[in-house]
Design a protein around this motif. Structure first.
Motif, PDB file in Angstrom:
ATOM      1  N   HIS A   1      -9.252   1.421  -1.252  1.00  0.00           N
ATOM      2  CA  HIS A   1      -9.051  -0.014  -1.095  1.00  0.00           C
ATOM      3  C   HIS A   1      -7.833  -0.348  -0.245  1.00  0.00           C
ATOM      4  CE1 HIS A   1      -6.132   0.244  -4.499  1.00  0.00           C
ATOM      5  NE2 HIS A   1      -5.609  -0.820  -3.931  1.00  0.00           N
ATOM      6  N   ASN A   2      -6.809   0.523  -0.244  1.00  0.00           N
ATOM      7  CA  ASN A   2      -5.643   0.224   0.591  1.00  0.00           C
ATOM      8  C   ASN A   2      -6.002   0.305   2.077  1.00  0.00           C
ATOM      9  OD1 ASN A   2      -5.899   3.085   0.086  1.00  0.00           O
ATOM     10  ND2 ASN A   2      -3.877   3.390   0.999  1.00  0.00           N
ATOM     11  N   GLU A   3      -6.816   1.290   2.443  1.00  0.00           N
ATOM     12  CA  GLU A   3      -7.259   1.397   3.830  1.00  0.00           C
ATOM     13  C   GLU A   3      -8.181   0.229   4.191  1.00  0.00           C
ATOM     14  OE1 GLU A   3      -9.037   5.246   4.188  1.00  0.00           O
ATOM     15  OE2 GLU A   3      -7.133   6.324   3.931  1.00  0.00           O
TER      16      GLU A   3
ATOM     17  N   ILE B   1       1.058  -2.613   3.317  1.00  0.00           N
ATOM     18  CA  ILE B   1      -0.270  -2.708   2.693  1.00  0.00           C
ATOM     19  C   ILE B   1      -0.895  -1.316   2.572  1.00  0.00           C
ATOM     20  CG2 ILE B   1      -2.636  -3.541   3.049  1.00  0.00           C
ATOM     21  CD1 ILE B   1      -1.417  -6.062   4.343  1.00  0.00           C
ATOM     22  N   LEU B   2      -0.820  -0.541   3.644  1.00  0.00           N
ATOM     23  CA  LEU B   2      -1.438   0.795   3.651  1.00  0.00           C
ATOM     24  C   LEU B   2      -0.790   1.726   2.637  1.00  0.00           C
ATOM     25  CD1 LEU B   2      -3.480   2.727   5.009  1.00  0.00           C
ATOM     26  CD2 LEU B   2      -1.654   3.335   6.625  1.00  0.00           C
ATOM     27  N   THR B   3       0.513   1.636   2.473  1.00  0.00           N
ATOM     28  CA  THR B   3       1.244   2.609   1.648  1.00  0.00           C
ATOM     29  C   THR B   3       1.600   2.070   0.264  1.00  0.00           C
ATOM     30  OG1 THR B   3       3.371   1.901   2.585  1.00  0.00           O
ATOM     31  CG2 THR B   3       2.236   3.732   3.681  1.00  0.00           C
ATOM     32  N   HIS B   4       0.911   1.010  -0.193  1.00  0.00           N
ATOM     33  CA  HIS B   4       1.284   0.465  -1.503  1.00  0.00           C
ATOM     34  C   HIS B   4       0.855   1.363  -2.653  1.00  0.00           C
ATOM     35  CE1 HIS B   4      -2.909  -1.170  -1.790  1.00  0.00           C
ATOM     36  NE2 HIS B   4      -2.699  -1.073  -3.086  1.00  0.00           N
ATOM     37  N   GLN B   5      -0.019   2.325  -2.383  1.00  0.00           N
ATOM     38  CA  GLN B   5      -0.334   3.325  -3.402  1.00  0.00           C
ATOM     39  C   GLN B   5       0.615   4.511  -3.222  1.00  0.00           C
ATOM     40  OE1 GLN B   5      -4.749   3.595  -2.771  1.00  0.00           O
ATOM     41  NE2 GLN B   5      -4.772   2.994  -4.916  1.00  0.00           N
ATOM     42  N   THR B   6       0.367   5.580  -3.964  1.00  0.00           N
ATOM     43  CA  THR B   6       1.319   6.699  -3.956  1.00  0.00           C
ATOM     44  C   THR B   6       1.253   7.544  -2.692  1.00  0.00           C
ATOM     45  OG1 THR B   6      -0.306   7.955  -5.242  1.00  0.00           O
ATOM     46  CG2 THR B   6       1.487   6.885  -6.458  1.00  0.00           C
ATOM     47  N   ALA B   7       0.165   7.446  -1.932  1.00  0.00           N
ATOM     48  CA  ALA B   7       0.057   8.230  -0.697  1.00  0.00           C
ATOM     49  C   ALA B   7       0.915   7.595   0.392  1.00  0.00           C
ATOM     50  CB  ALA B   7      -1.401   8.293  -0.247  1.00  0.00           C
ATOM     51  N   GLY B   8       1.626   8.422   1.121  1.00  0.00           N
ATOM     52  CA  GLY B   8       2.446   7.916   2.212  1.00  0.00           C
ATOM     53  C   GLY B   8       3.757   7.330   1.732  1.00  0.00           C
ATOM     54  N   GLU B   9       4.655   7.117   2.657  1.00  0.00           N
ATOM     55  CA  GLU B   9       5.967   6.555   2.340  1.00  0.00           C
ATOM     56  C   GLU B   9       6.166   5.289   3.159  1.00  0.00           C
ATOM     57  OE1 GLU B   9       9.472   6.095   0.400  1.00  0.00           O
ATOM     58  OE2 GLU B   9       8.008   7.699   0.037  1.00  0.00           O
ATOM     59  N   PRO B  10       6.387   4.140   2.523  1.00  0.00           N
ATOM     60  CA  PRO B  10       6.598   2.901   3.279  1.00  0.00           C
ATOM     61  C   PRO B  10       7.755   3.026   4.265  1.00  0.00           C
ATOM     62  CG  PRO B  10       6.294   2.429   0.947  1.00  0.00           C
ATOM     63  CD  PRO B  10       6.423   3.911   1.063  1.00  0.00           C
ATOM     64  N   MET B  11       7.627   2.407   5.423  1.00  0.00           N
ATOM     65  CA  MET B  11       8.676   2.473   6.438  1.00  0.00           C
ATOM     66  C   MET B  11       9.848   1.551   6.116  1.00  0.00           C
ATOM     67  SD  MET B  11       7.474   0.152   9.712  1.00  0.00           S
ATOM     68  CE  MET B  11       6.136   1.200  10.244  1.00  0.00           C
TER      69      MET B  11
ATOM     70  N   GLU C   1      11.321  -2.945   1.699  1.00  0.00           N
ATOM     71  CA  GLU C   1      10.451  -4.006   1.191  1.00  0.00           C
ATOM     72  C   GLU C   1       9.088  -3.432   0.793  1.00  0.00           C
ATOM     73  OE1 GLU C   1      13.639  -5.948   3.606  1.00  0.00           O
ATOM     74  OE2 GLU C   1      12.335  -4.201   3.928  1.00  0.00           O
ATOM     75  N   GLY C   2       8.587  -2.496   1.595  1.00  0.00           N
ATOM     76  CA  GLY C   2       7.334  -1.827   1.230  1.00  0.00           C
ATOM     77  C   GLY C   2       7.484  -1.007  -0.034  1.00  0.00           C
ATOM     78  N   GLN C   3       8.642  -0.360  -0.200  1.00  0.00           N
ATOM     79  CA  GLN C   3       8.908   0.392  -1.434  1.00  0.00           C
ATOM     80  C   GLN C   3       8.926  -0.532  -2.644  1.00  0.00           C
ATOM     81  OE1 GLN C   3      12.362   2.976  -1.228  1.00  0.00           O
ATOM     82  NE2 GLN C   3      11.924   3.571   0.892  1.00  0.00           N
ATOM     83  N   ILE C   4       9.490  -1.714  -2.481  1.00  0.00           N
ATOM     84  CA  ILE C   4       9.526  -2.680  -3.585  1.00  0.00           C
ATOM     85  C   ILE C   4       8.116  -3.062  -4.012  1.00  0.00           C
ATOM     86  CG2 ILE C   4      10.055  -5.090  -4.161  1.00  0.00           C
ATOM     87  CD1 ILE C   4      12.641  -4.824  -2.622  1.00  0.00           C
ATOM     88  N   VAL C   5       7.246  -3.341  -3.043  1.00  0.00           N
ATOM     89  CA  VAL C   5       5.881  -3.754  -3.383  1.00  0.00           C
ATOM     90  C   VAL C   5       5.134  -2.628  -4.082  1.00  0.00           C
ATOM     91  CG1 VAL C   5       3.655  -4.511  -2.483  1.00  0.00           C
ATOM     92  CG2 VAL C   5       5.773  -5.457  -1.529  1.00  0.00           C
ATOM     93  N   ARG C   6       5.294  -1.402  -3.594  1.00  0.00           N
ATOM     94  CA  ARG C   6       4.613  -0.275  -4.236  1.00  0.00           C
ATOM     95  C   ARG C   6       5.051  -0.139  -5.688  1.00  0.00           C
ATOM     96  NH1 ARG C   6       4.127   5.733  -1.712  1.00  0.00           N
ATOM     97  NH2 ARG C   6       6.400   5.768  -1.863  1.00  0.00           N
TER      98      ARG C   6
END
Length: 345
Positions: A142-144, A170-180, A183-188
């Motif tokens: 669903h993230n993709e 949006i792409l990295t809000h699950q555990t796969a990948g690391e947000p750049m 702010e992305g880390q906060i959402v995850r």
């Protein structure tokens, strides 16, 4: 010199807001004026910085409105107070904004990522996602799909043309990948905080759990109610992330949070009472997919034409159509295809 004048020219409201970000936000914050940009260049808005503009585009999208009739955990709950995918999204956004504001990070960016993170979710929650993942040759995540929605499916194939920071979050809000971005880390992190806590609340409302069922070792650390747990976790994240290049929890709270998440999988997410309708939903989604594979011409024109106009594979277009359905619409389409008229209620 007037603070609203730069180089002899009066700054737009957007430029004033960008200037305030540079003066106020943390060293580690993502500044709107320093965004990596969009795939298609656009004229800047005179009122809104780029991430606020992204937030507005998501909020006004059709896929965002459809979240109100998509399952979070409980299929067809008896009551109006259970979470939907939309209310989950709003709770993630609120958690993320609270943390971002306290850490002096970019609140517009966390809100845009939060509001967009589940746009690609299927009807019937994770049951629908599992069904498409099993039956589609290329799988389904669903993230993709959320990224695909905002890049290609919205606006009749033009997409929302969001910034790279929002797409990455949006792409990295699950555990796969690391947000750049932080702010992305906060959402995850806020996504997990939200669903674990509000799913406990819904499970108690549905009679599947009681507060006393939650292991004492987790309640001792995190609290004895949803309110206490949210307060504890939020404060812990802020305390341990302040002026740091990473968003994090203390080891004690993180272990308790992960333990509570495992408890929920064992007692709610796989609970036969909570999930007794899931197999029906899974079969419904699979039957719809198989039907359209055999009768692709029955797809709505906007999806059918994607194969001709954009060269999209048939399997992908069918996934796009089914994933975009609300729970109610999926049931309606299933009935129209498979249930004789005389049997319909």
């Amino acid at each position: 010199m007037d603070n609203n004048v730069k180089g002899g020219f009066v700054m737009t409201i957007r430029e004033q807001l960008e200037q305030r970000e540079l003066q106020y936000l943390s060293l580690y914050a993502t500044k709107s004026s320093e965004s990596k940009g969009r795939k298609r260049e656009e004229k800047e808005c005179d009122l809104r910085p780029v991430f606020q503009r992204d937030r507005d585009r998501i909020l006004h999208s059709k896929s965002f409105r459809r979240l109100k009739q998509k399952t979070q955990v409980f299929l067809l709950p008896k009551g109006d107070h259970y979470r939907t995918r939309l209310t989950h999204t709003l709770e993630v956004s609120q958690n993320a904004r609270t943390i971002a504001k306290a850490l002096r990070l970019n609140e517009d960016l966390v809100e845009a990522i939060s509001l967009g993170h589940d746009l690609g979710h299927t009807p019937f929650g994770h049951a629908g996602e599992r069904a498409l993942n099993e039956i589609c040759p290329n799988g389904f995540k669903h993230n993709e799909q959320s990224v695909r929605v905002v890049e290609y499916l919205e606006k009749d194939g033009r997409g929302l043309n969001l910034t790279k920071e929002v797409l990455d979050g949006i792409l990295t809000h699950q555990t796969a990948g690391e947000p750049m971005t932080l702010e992305g880390q906060i959402v995850r992190m806020s996504d997990k905080i939200a669903y674990v806590n509000h799913d406990i609340d819904d499970a108690i409302r549905g009679g599947i759990l009681s507060e006393a069922d939650i292991p004492p070792k987790f309640r001792k650390i995190l609290g004895n109610s949803t309110k206490e747990r949210l307060n504890k976790i939020t404060h812990d994240v802020i305390t341990h992330s302040m002026d740091q290049p990473k968003v994090q929890m203390s080891e004690e709270v993180e272990e308790a949070m992960q333990g509570l998440r495992r408890f929920m999988f064992e007692n709610v997410y796989r609970n036969p009472v909570a999930k007794r309708e899931e197999n029906k939903a899974i079969e419904m989604v699979k039957n719809l997919y198989e039907y359209y594979m055999e009768h692709v011409e029955k797809l709505p024109d906007e999806y059918y034409k994607r194969m001709e106009l954009f060269g999209d594979a048939k399997e992908q277009v069918i996934c796009d159509y089914i994933a975009g359905m609300t729970d109610n619409y999926a049931v309606k389409v299933f009935q129209e295809i498979f249930i004789p008229e005389s049997w319909k209620i």
